[in-house]
Design a protein around this motif. Structure first.
Motif, PDB file in Angstrom:
ATOM      1  N   ILE A  67       0.838  -1.207   0.000  1.00 49.41           N
ATOM      2  CA  ILE A  67       0.000   0.000   0.000  1.00 49.41           C
ATOM      3  C   ILE A  67       0.871   1.254   0.000  1.00 49.41           C
ATOM      4  CG2 ILE A  67      -1.640   1.355   1.357  1.00 49.41           C
ATOM      5  CD1 ILE A  67      -2.945  -0.966  -0.041  1.00 49.41           C
ATOM      6  N   VAL A  68       1.949   1.242   0.788  1.00 52.46           N
ATOM      7  CA  VAL A  68       2.856   2.392   0.827  1.00 52.46           C
ATOM      8  C   VAL A  68       3.435   2.651  -0.560  1.00 52.46           C
ATOM      9  CG1 VAL A  68       5.053   3.253   1.725  1.00 52.46           C
ATOM     10  CG2 VAL A  68       3.423   2.159   3.262  1.00 52.46           C
ATOM     11  N   GLN A  69       3.805   1.585  -1.274  1.00 52.87           N
ATOM     12  CA  GLN A  69       4.339   1.732  -2.620  1.00 52.87           C
ATOM     13  C   GLN A  69       3.309   2.368  -3.547  1.00 52.87           C
ATOM     14  OE1 GLN A  69       7.583   1.517  -2.100  1.00 52.87           O
ATOM     15  NE2 GLN A  69       7.902   0.249  -3.892  1.00 52.87           N
ATOM     16  N   LYS A  70       2.051   1.957  -3.429  1.00 53.78           N
ATOM     17  CA  LYS A  70       0.994   2.535  -4.258  1.00 53.78           C
ATOM     18  C   LYS A  70       0.789   4.013  -3.933  1.00 53.78           C
ATOM     19  CE  LYS A  70      -1.664  -1.692  -5.092  1.00 53.78           C
ATOM     20  NZ  LYS A  70      -2.979  -2.377  -4.914  1.00 53.78           N
ATOM     21  N   LEU A  71       0.892   4.370  -2.661  1.00 59.46           N
ATOM     22  CA  LEU A  71       0.743   5.773  -2.258  1.00 59.46           C
ATOM     23  C   LEU A  71       1.876   6.617  -2.836  1.00 59.46           C
ATOM     24  CD1 LEU A  71      -0.319   5.337   1.473  1.00 59.46           C
ATOM     25  CD2 LEU A  71      -1.725   6.279  -0.358  1.00 59.46           C
ATOM     26  N   ILE A  72       3.110   6.111  -2.761  1.00 55.25           N
ATOM     27  CA  ILE A  72       4.258   6.839  -3.290  1.00 55.25           C
ATOM     28  C   ILE A  72       4.067   7.124  -4.774  1.00 55.25           C
ATOM     29  CG2 ILE A  72       6.719   6.639  -3.868  1.00 55.25           C
ATOM     30  CD1 ILE A  72       7.078   5.079  -1.270  1.00 55.25           C
ATOM     31  N   ASN A  73       3.691   6.081  -5.517  1.00 54.67           N
ATOM     32  CA  ASN A  73       3.562   6.224  -6.968  1.00 54.67           C
ATOM     33  C   ASN A  73       2.336   7.040  -7.368  1.00 54.67           C
ATOM     34  OD1 ASN A  73       5.863   4.633  -7.343  1.00 54.67           O
ATOM     35  ND2 ASN A  73       4.677   2.745  -7.333  1.00 54.67           N
ATOM     36  N   GLY A  74       1.179   6.741  -6.755  1.00 57.63           N
ATOM     37  CA  GLY A  74      -0.065   7.398  -7.129  1.00 57.63           C
ATOM     38  C   GLY A  74      -0.120   8.861  -6.745  1.00 57.63           C
ATOM     39  N   LEU A  75       0.458   9.214  -5.592  1.00 58.56           N
ATOM     40  CA  LEU A  75       0.453  10.604  -5.137  1.00 58.56           C
ATOM     41  C   LEU A  75       1.653  11.375  -5.664  1.00 58.56           C
ATOM     42  CD1 LEU A  75      -0.688  10.133  -1.430  1.00 58.56           C
ATOM     43  CD2 LEU A  75      -2.058  10.919  -3.360  1.00 58.56           C
ATOM     44  N   GLU A  76       2.495  10.692  -6.450  1.00 54.43           N
ATOM     45  CA  GLU A  76       3.680  11.330  -7.046  1.00 54.43           C
ATOM     46  C   GLU A  76       4.553  11.945  -5.963  1.00 54.43           C
ATOM     47  OE1 GLU A  76       2.175  14.053  -9.906  1.00 54.43           O
ATOM     48  OE2 GLU A  76       1.161  12.511 -11.089  1.00 54.43           O
ATOM     49  N   MET A  77       4.772  11.134  -4.924  1.00 55.98           N
ATOM     50  CA  MET A  77       5.585  11.564  -3.800  1.00 55.98           C
ATOM     51  C   MET A  77       6.930  10.861  -3.849  1.00 55.98           C
ATOM     52  SD  MET A  77       2.571  10.971  -0.992  1.00 55.98           S
ATOM     53  CE  MET A  77       3.616  11.255   0.427  1.00 55.98           C
ATOM     54  N   ASP A  78       7.882  11.370  -3.096  1.00 55.49           N
ATOM     55  CA  ASP A  78       9.128  10.666  -2.915  1.00 55.49           C
ATOM     56  C   ASP A  78       9.205  10.238  -1.453  1.00 55.49           C
ATOM     57  OD1 ASP A  78      11.439   9.580  -3.929  1.00 55.49           O
ATOM     58  OD2 ASP A  78      12.672  11.286  -3.345  1.00 55.49           O
ATOM     59  N   PRO A 105      13.771  -1.652   1.151  1.00 57.30           N
ATOM     60  CA  PRO A 105      13.749  -1.062  -0.200  1.00 57.30           C
ATOM     61  C   PRO A 105      12.486  -0.255  -0.469  1.00 57.30           C
ATOM     62  CG  PRO A 105      13.173  -3.383  -0.308  1.00 57.30           C
ATOM     63  CD  PRO A 105      13.527  -3.097   1.133  1.00 57.30           C
ATOM     64  N   HIS A 106      12.664   0.901  -1.098  1.00 56.66           N
ATOM     65  CA  HIS A 106      11.545   1.752  -1.522  1.00 56.66           C
ATOM     66  C   HIS A 106      11.870   2.306  -2.906  1.00 56.66           C
ATOM     67  CE1 HIS A 106       9.010   2.048   2.135  1.00 56.66           C
ATOM     68  NE2 HIS A 106      10.147   1.793   2.755  1.00 56.66           N
ATOM     69  N   PRO A 107      11.672   1.527  -3.959  1.00 52.35           N
ATOM     70  CA  PRO A 107      11.990   2.003  -5.314  1.00 52.35           C
ATOM     71  C   PRO A 107      10.946   2.975  -5.843  1.00 52.35           C
ATOM     72  CG  PRO A 107      11.054  -0.200  -5.401  1.00 52.35           C
ATOM     73  CD  PRO A 107      11.209   0.134  -3.941  1.00 52.35           C
ATOM     74  N   THR A 108      11.395   3.972  -6.594  1.00 54.07           N
ATOM     75  CA  THR A 108      10.507   4.907  -7.282  1.00 54.07           C
ATOM     76  C   THR A 108      10.961   4.990  -8.743  1.00 54.07           C
ATOM     77  OG1 THR A 108      11.823   6.917  -6.931  1.00 54.07           O
ATOM     78  CG2 THR A 108      10.358   6.245  -5.129  1.00 54.07           C
ATOM     79  N   ALA A 109      10.309   5.831  -9.514  1.00 62.07           N
ATOM     80  CA  ALA A 109      10.662   5.951 -10.926  1.00 62.07           C
ATOM     81  C   ALA A 109      12.052   6.554 -11.126  1.00 62.07           C
ATOM     82  CB  ALA A 109       9.623   6.800 -11.645  1.00 62.07           C
ATOM     83  N   THR A 110      12.503   7.389 -10.191  1.00 62.23           N
ATOM     84  CA  THR A 110      13.768   8.097 -10.362  1.00 62.23           C
ATOM     85  C   THR A 110      14.855   7.661  -9.379  1.00 62.23           C
ATOM     86  OG1 THR A 110      12.826   9.848  -8.977  1.00 62.23           O
ATOM     87  CG2 THR A 110      12.775  10.183 -11.364  1.00 62.23           C
ATOM     88  N   TYR A 111      14.458   7.117  -8.233  1.00 61.33           N
ATOM     89  CA  TYR A 111      15.396   6.701  -7.209  1.00 61.33           C
ATOM     90  C   TYR A 111      15.089   5.267  -6.761  1.00 61.33           C
ATOM     91  CZ  TYR A 111      15.940  11.812  -6.464  1.00 61.33           C
ATOM     92  OH  TYR A 111      16.146  13.144  -6.612  1.00 61.33           O
ATOM     93  N   GLU A 112      16.117   4.624  -6.226  1.00 52.81           N
ATOM     94  CA  GLU A 112      15.903   3.355  -5.540  1.00 52.81           C
ATOM     95  C   GLU A 112      16.420   3.528  -4.114  1.00 52.81           C
ATOM     96  OE1 GLU A 112      17.355  -1.266  -5.892  1.00 52.81           O
ATOM     97  OE2 GLU A 112      16.910  -0.159  -7.725  1.00 52.81           O
TER      98      GLU A 112
END
Length: 203
Positions: A67-78, A105-112
């Motif tokens: 769920i945290v991963q979905k929040l990071i991606n959906g809310l466009e947060m880092d 681990p907390h991967p995003t589109a720009t950072y890992e």
């Protein structure tokens, strides 16, 4: 306040376990209201049911790693934008060790990101290592900003550090920068290989 289930640390191999208490409900609601989004709109952006979002905002459930991963991606947060200052408590004698490569681990589109020493709650500092995947500032949809101050140390490679009030600056291995994290900022790698940095967020 409604009592929540006990919180545990999540791992990538066990995504349904609970993550550490980040006061996500308060932060998610703040961001949603600041952007003028309804729960339904956030649900569409994150793929999380409206009822679940409501429970998270009202501190009735503890979000899983997935769920945290979905929040990071959906809310466009880092990652740092998720952290909200917890209530002040004096706890003496705390210690937590993170072995090499064993962070959260907390991967995003720009950072890992690799969150370090994650089992201690109510920290005044949030340390994490980051592999910088981004190669251009245009890969960021908006500035990253959050409360507190931040320290950055280049562990490997070379980066370009962008901040909205200053000209971009190149930083090499061993270079560091300390800045107000409410000022928009972003980092891109200038190395052939992804750069690696250490970040420490202070609240």
């Amino acid at each position: 306040m409604v009592s929540r289930p006990s919180l545990e640390t999540a791992t990538a191999s066990d995504p349904d376990r609970f993550v550490e208490p980040l006061e996500l409900g308060k932060r998610v609601k703040e961001i949603r209201l600041a952007r003028g989004w309804t729960l339904e709109e956030v649900g569409k952006k994150t793929g999380i049911a409206r009822s679940t979002l409501s429970k998270i905002e009202n501190d009735q459930v503890s979000p899983s790693f997935a769920i945290v991963q979905k929040l990071i991606n959906g809310l466009e947060m880092d990652l740092p934008q998720l952290f909200v200052e917890a209530s002040e408590h004096s706890i003496a004698g705390r210690r937590d060790v993170t072995r090499k490569g064993r962070g959260e681990p907390h991967p995003t589109a720009t950072y890992e990101h690799e969150l370090l020493n994650f089992s201690i709650s109510r920290k005044k500092m949030v340390p994490f290592k980051t592999t910088v995947r981004a190669r251009s500032f245009t890969e960021f949809k908006e500035w990253v900003r959050h409360d507190g101050e931040e320290f950055l140390l280049v562990l490997r490679g070379k980066i370009n550090f962008f901040s909205e009030l200053y000209e971009p600056i190149e930083l090499k291995e061993g270079d560091s920068v300390y800045y107000d994290a409410s000022m928009g900022h972003a980092v891109v790698s200038l190395s052939a290989k992804d750069a690696e940095i250490l970040w420490v967020v202070a609240r």
